[in-house]
Design a protein around this motif. Structure first.
Motif, short mmCIF file in Angstrom:
data_model
loop_
_atom_site.label_atom_id
_atom_site.label_comp_id
_atom_site.label_asym_id
_atom_site.label_seq_id
_atom_site.Cartn_x
_atom_site.Cartn_y
_atom_site.Cartn_z
N PHE A 163 0.84 -1.11 0.09
CA PHE A 163 0.13 0.02 -0.02
C PHE A 163 0.73 1.37 -0.27
N ARG A 220 2.06 1.71 -3.67
CA ARG A 220 0.94 2.17 -4.38
C ARG A 220 0.57 3.74 -4.05
N GLN A 221 0.75 4.00 -2.87
CA GLN A 221 0.06 5.25 -2.42
C GLN A 221 1.16 6.19 -3.31
N ARG A 222 2.38 5.79 -3.15
CA ARG A 222 3.21 6.78 -3.97
C ARG A 222 3.34 6.83 -5.41
N GLY A 223 2.43 5.83 -6.03
CA GLY A 223 2.39 5.88 -7.60
C GLY A 223 2.89 4.77 -8.20
N ILE A 224 3.55 3.87 -7.31
CA ILE A 224 4.35 2.71 -7.83
C ILE A 224 3.40 1.64 -7.85
N PRO A 237 -5.62 2.57 -5.39
CA PRO A 237 -4.70 3.38 -4.80
C PRO A 237 -3.50 4.12 -5.44
N GLU A 238 -2.99 3.51 -6.64
CA GLU A 238 -2.03 4.16 -7.37
C GLU A 238 -2.69 5.33 -7.94
N CYS A 271 -5.11 7.23 -7.22
CA CYS A 271 -5.39 8.55 -6.14
C CYS A 271 -3.98 9.03 -6.21
N ALA A 272 -2.82 8.38 -6.16
CA ALA A 272 -1.61 8.95 -6.03
C ALA A 272 -1.20 10.01 -7.35
N TRP A 273 -1.70 9.10 -8.68
CA TRP A 273 -1.39 9.80 -9.83
C TRP A 273 -2.42 11.32 -9.98
N ILE A 284 -3.47 12.78 -5.00
CA ILE A 284 -3.79 12.44 -3.42
C ILE A 284 -2.54 11.82 -2.68
#
Lengths: 480, 251
Positions: free
Chosen positions: A431, A434-438, B79-80, B82-84, B87
Motif C-alpha cells: 500500500f 502504491r500510495q506513492r504511485g508505484i 490506490p496508485e 489516487c496518487a497519480w 492525493i
C-alpha cells in the motif's frame, strides 16, 4: 482481506524462452543400457579410458537407488523413457561461427545470446550447448593466446586427454550420488576450461545450455581448472522449451583451484518451470562442487535459480588448502507449483579456512522453497570461520519456506555463526508503494529485488540486470 | 477554461467500516482549493479510517455516501490512481523496505507519477538536483537518501522523509495522518516548516492530529472534531484552544 484477491489476479506472463527450434536432429532411441553408452562414446570418438569410466559408472549406478531425502515431491522418473543423446544434425565439426546452422544462431539470438554479435559487442566468451552437444565456442583463439583452454568437453577429450584423465571425477567421483553417477555414464557434452599458472582470464567465460528436443535428458559436465595464482569468472545460463512432459537435467560441475587461484562461478538458471498448475517443467538434479585444493585459493558460487519444476542442487566447496575461502550466494525463487531444495556444503579440511553462505529463498503461489546446508569442520582444521545467513520471503498464503541447516564441528577453535529470518511482503509495504504511485507489479518487483540485493551484487554487472528482470518475470502470476 | 468544481473534495453522508463493522457514520466534509483543514478527535473516532479510505487502501467497505474529488468518483480509483491524481497520504507509521534505497524508491515514485500524468520521467541528474534542493530545505542529512527506505530511521527521520516525499510529488491534496506523533520539538518544527512552505492556493491539506500542539506551527483554516465516526463540531482555528482547555467530553 480484499487485497489478497487482488494479488491473486496479478498479471500472468508466459515463460519467454519456451519456443522450440525446428531443426533436424540425430537422436538415439529412448532407453539406457551398455550399448547406448558405447554408442555415445563411439559417436564422440572417445579414447578407451573414457568408455571404461562411463561403463564403470553405469554398473555402479545400477546398484544405486534414487535419493528421496529432499523436501520435494514428484512422480517417479522413467529412466528407460529418456533419450540420452540428441544432436542437431548439421553439426559435424564447425571451425567458425559462419558454419553453424542459421536456425541455431537464430535460437540463441532469440534467447538474447547472439553468438555472432556477442563476439563483437560484449567481450564475453561463450560455449553454447544445444541438447547433447556444444554447437559453438566463441573467442577461442583470443583466449588461446593467453594459454587458456576454453572449449566443449568433447573437444577437450580429443585434444587434452591428459588433463581430462588427471582431473575428471576428482571432485565429484561417479560414486558420489545417484544423479552424478548417471551423468558420468551418459554425459554428452559440456564445457571445459583450463586457466594456466599466473593467468587472469581477461574476459567472462560463459556456457549457455539449451534443451530443445522432446523427451531428451540433458546430461552435461563442466570441468574448470584454475592453476596456481590464476583467476577466472564463469557464468552459465539455461533455458528450455515449454512442454507438458517433465524433462530431466542431471549435470555435474567440478571446479579445481590450485594454490592462490580464484574461481567465481555464477549461474542464472531459467529452465522451463512448468505451467501454473505444475504441468511439465525441468527436473533439475545437479551436483556442483569446487575443490580449493591449493593454499589461499578461493571458490565462489553465485546462483539465481528461477526456473525448473524441481531444483535439487547444492553447490559446495571443499576447503582443503590452508587459508582457502569458500562462498555461496544464492537466490532461489519458486512460484506456482515449483519446488526447490537447494543450499550448499562447506567442508573445512584446512586450517584458517573461511566460508560465507548467504541464501535468499522466495516462495510464491504454491511454491515450496527449502534451504539445506552443511557446514563441516574436521578435527585438523584450526581457526576456521563460517558465517551463514538464510532469509526467506513468502508471497501469498499458500507458499512455504523451510530451512535445514546442519553444523558438524570437530575442532574447538571454529567460529560458526548462523542467522535465519522468514518474512512476508506485507499489505502495508504494498500500500505504501502504491500510495506513492508505484503500481503493484513494480512494487513487488522492487521489494523482491531489495530482498535479493546482497546476492545480486555478486553477479557480473550484465547478468545482475538480467537476473533482476528474470525475478520480476518469474513472479508474475505469483500470488495466491 | 477547464471545468473546475467549487471544491477539491466533497464527502457526503459517508458510512464506511471494516468487516461489517461501521466506523464512519455519516461524514460530511468539503475541502476547498488551498485550504488547510485539521481533523481532531479522540482515539478510535475514525480519523485514520477516513485518511486510509481517501487513499483507497484495501480492506475498507463503503456502505453509503459519496466522495467526489475533482468531479470524479474517488471510490472508483485504485490506490496508485489516487496518487497519480494528486492525493498524498503522509503515513502515521511509514513502512520500511530493506534493500531498497530511499533515493531509488523516491525516484521510482516520482517517475511513476510523472509518467502516469503524461510527463517525461526525470533523468538521474535532474532528479538528483531536485532532491538535493528539497532535502536541504527540510534540513535532512543526505546520508538518509542512501539508506534502505525507512529502515532503522528514527521517528523524526521517518516523518521528515514523508514530508520530503510530499514536496517531491507535489500533490493537490495532502492528508497528513498524525504526522506530529512521536516527534520532538525540533523535528516538529522542521516538519511544520516543510508543510508551511508547501502550502499555496492550489494545494489543500488535511491534518489529522490528536494534539493542538501541531496547530501552533501550522495554522489551519478550519478545524473539525470527529467523535464516533461523525464530525460533531466544525469551526475556525480558535476552536483548537477551546478543545485544549475543555477536551472532547463537552461535545
Amino acid at each position: 482481506m480484499a487485497s489478497s484477491k487482488e494479488l491473486d489476479q496479478y498479471l500472468q506472463r508466459e515463460y519467454e524462452a519456451g519456443f522450440v527450434t525446428d531443426i533436424e536432429s540425430d537422436s538415439l532411441e529412448p532407453g539406457l543400457n551398455e550399448d547406448v553408452i558405447r554408442t555415445i562414446s563411439a559417436k564422440k570418438n572417445e579414447p578407451p579410458f573414457m568408455l571404461e569410466w562411463r561403463l564403470q559408472a553405469f554398473r555402479h549406478w545400477q546398484k544405486l537407488k534414487e535419493p528421496h531425502w529432499a523436501h520435494i515431491h514428484y512422480d517417479p522418473i522413467q529412466y528407460q523413457d529418456i533419450v540420452y543423446y540428441s544432436a542437431p544434425k548439421t553439426k559435424s565439426s564447425v571451425n567458425s561461427l559462419d558454419e553453424i546452422d542459421p536456425e541455431l544462431l537464430k535460437t540463441y539470438a532469440k534467447l538474447g545470446i547472439p553468438l555472432l554479435e556477442q563476439e563483437r559487442l560484449h567481450g564475453i566468451a561463450i560455449d553454447a550447448v544445444f541438447d547433447s552437444v556444444s554447437v559453438a565456442t566463441t573467442f577461442k583463439e583470443k583466449l588461446a593466446q593467453e594459454g587458456i583452454i576454453f572449449c566443449s568437453f568433447s573437444e577437450a577429450v580429443q585434444n587434452h586427454p591428459e588433463l581430462i584423465k588427471q582431473y575428471l571425477g576428482t571432485v565429484v567421483p561417479y560414486t558420489d550420488n545417484f544423479f552424478a553417477c548417471l551423468n558420468a555414464a551418459v554425459f554428452t557434452d559440456g564445457s571445459f576450461c583450463y586457466i594456466p599458472k599466473g593467468v587472469r582470464c581477461p574476459m567472462e567465460l560463459s556456457t549457455y545450455f539449451r534443451i530443445n528436443a522432446a523427451a531428451t535428458g540433458q546430461f552435461e559436465r563442466t570441468l574448470i581448472i584454475a592453476a596456481e595464482n590464476s583467476s577466472v569468472s564463469y557464468l552459465e545460463g539455461c533455458t528450455a522449451p515449454r512442454r507438458d512432459e517433465n524433462q530431466l537435467h542431471a549435470a555435474v560441475v567440478e571446479l579445481i583451484a590450485l594454490d592462490e587461484a580464484q574461481i567465481k562461478y555464477s549461474t542464472v538458471q531459467n529452465w522451463y518451470p512448468g505451467d501454473k498448475d505444475g504441468k511439465g517443467g525441468i527436473y533439475n538434479f545437479v551436483t556442483k562442487r569446487g575443490l580449493c585444493r591449493g593454499k589461499s585459493s578461493k571458490i565462489s558460487w553465485t546462483q539465481v535459480e528461477t526456473g525448473s519444476a524441481i531444483t535439487w542442487k547444492y553447490p559446495s566447496v571443499i576447503l582443503q588448502g590452508d587459508n582457502s575461502i569458500g562462498e555461496f550466494y544464492s537466490v532461489a525463487l519458486t512460484n506456482h507449483r515449483q519446488q526447490a531444495d537447494t543450499g550448499t556444503k562447506m567442508i573445512h579440511l584446512g586450517s584458517n579456512t573461511r566460508s560465507t553462505i548467504l541464501a535468499k529463498g522466495i516462495a510464491a503461489g504454491y511454491g515450496s522453497n527449502s534451504y539445506r546446508g552443511l557446514v563441516q569442520v574436521s578435527s585438523k582444521a584450526h581457526n576456521t570461520q563460517n558465517y551463514t545467513q538464510c532469509d526467506s520471503l513468502l508471497l501469498g498464503s499458500h507458499s512455504s519456506a523451510h530451512t535445514f541447516p546442519t553444523i558438524e564441528v570437530k575442532n574447538n577453535s571454529a567460529k560458526i555463526e548462523h542467522e535465519a529470518t522468514t518474512g512476508k511482503i506485507s499489505e502495508e509495504q504494498l500500500f505504501y508503494c502504491r500510495q506513492r504511485g508505484i503500481n503493484q507489479e513494480d512494487a513487488i518487483s522492487m521489494i523482491v529485488n531489495g530482498f535479493c540485493k546482497e546476492v545480486l551484487k555478486e553477479l557480473p554487472m550484465e547478468f545482475a540486470v538480467e537476473a533482476q528482470k528474470l525475478l520480476t518475470v518469474s513472479l508474475e502470476g505469483a500470488i495466491g | 477554461m477547464a471545468f473546475s468544481p467549487a471544491s477539491l473534495l466533497t464527502i457526503q453522508n459517508l458510512h464506511a467500516g471494516v468487516d461489517n463493522t461501521p466506523i464512519l457514520q455519516g461524514i460530511e466534509l468539503s475541502i476547498g482549493y488551498g485550504q488547510v483543514h485539521a481533523i481532531m478527535g479522540p482515539n478510535g473516532s475514525g480519523k485514520s479510517t477516513l485518511a486510509n479510505l481517501l487513499a483507497r487502501k484495501n480492506g475498507y467497505e463503503v456502505y453509503q455516501g459519496t466522495i467526489t474529488y475533482l468531479a470524479e468518483d474517488l471510490l472508483s480509483f485504485s490506490p496508485e490512481e489516487c496518487a497519480w491524481k494528486g492525493i498524498f497520504l503522509g503515513f502515521q507509521y511509514p513502512v520500511s523496505i530493506p534493500g531498497v534505497s530511499n533515493i531509488q524508491f523516491l525516484k521510482s515514485a516520482v517517475n511513476a507519477t510523472r509518467v502516469a500524468q503524461g510527463k517525461p520521467p526525470l533523468d538521474a541528474i535532474d532528479f538528483l538536483n531536485m532532491i538535493k534542493e528539497k532535502t536541504a530545505k527540510l534540513d535532512m542529512p543526505s546520508e538518509l537518501l542512501y539508506r534502505s527506505l525507512n529502515d532503522g530511521f528514527s521517528g523524526g527521520e521517518k516523518k521528515r522523509n514523508e514530508i520530503l516525499q510530499m514536496t517531491l510529488l507535489e500533490p493537490k491534496l495532502a492528508i497528513l495522518d498524525e504526522t506530529d506523533s512521536g516527534l520532538d520539538i525540533d523535528a516538529l518544527k522542521a516538519v511544520a516548516t516543510g508543510v508551511n512552505n508547501f502550502r499555496n492556493e492550489n494545494r489543500s491539506i488535511i491534518l489529522i492530529t490528536h494534539y493542538q500542539r501541531l496547530l501552533d506551527y501550522i495554522e489551519p483554516d478550519f478545524i473539525h472534531v470527529m467523535v464516533n465516526g461523525k464530525i460533531v463540531k466544525s469551526g475556525g482555528k480558535e476552536l483548537a484552544s477551546t478543545l485544549e482547555e475543555k477536551g472532547y467530553a463537552w461535545l
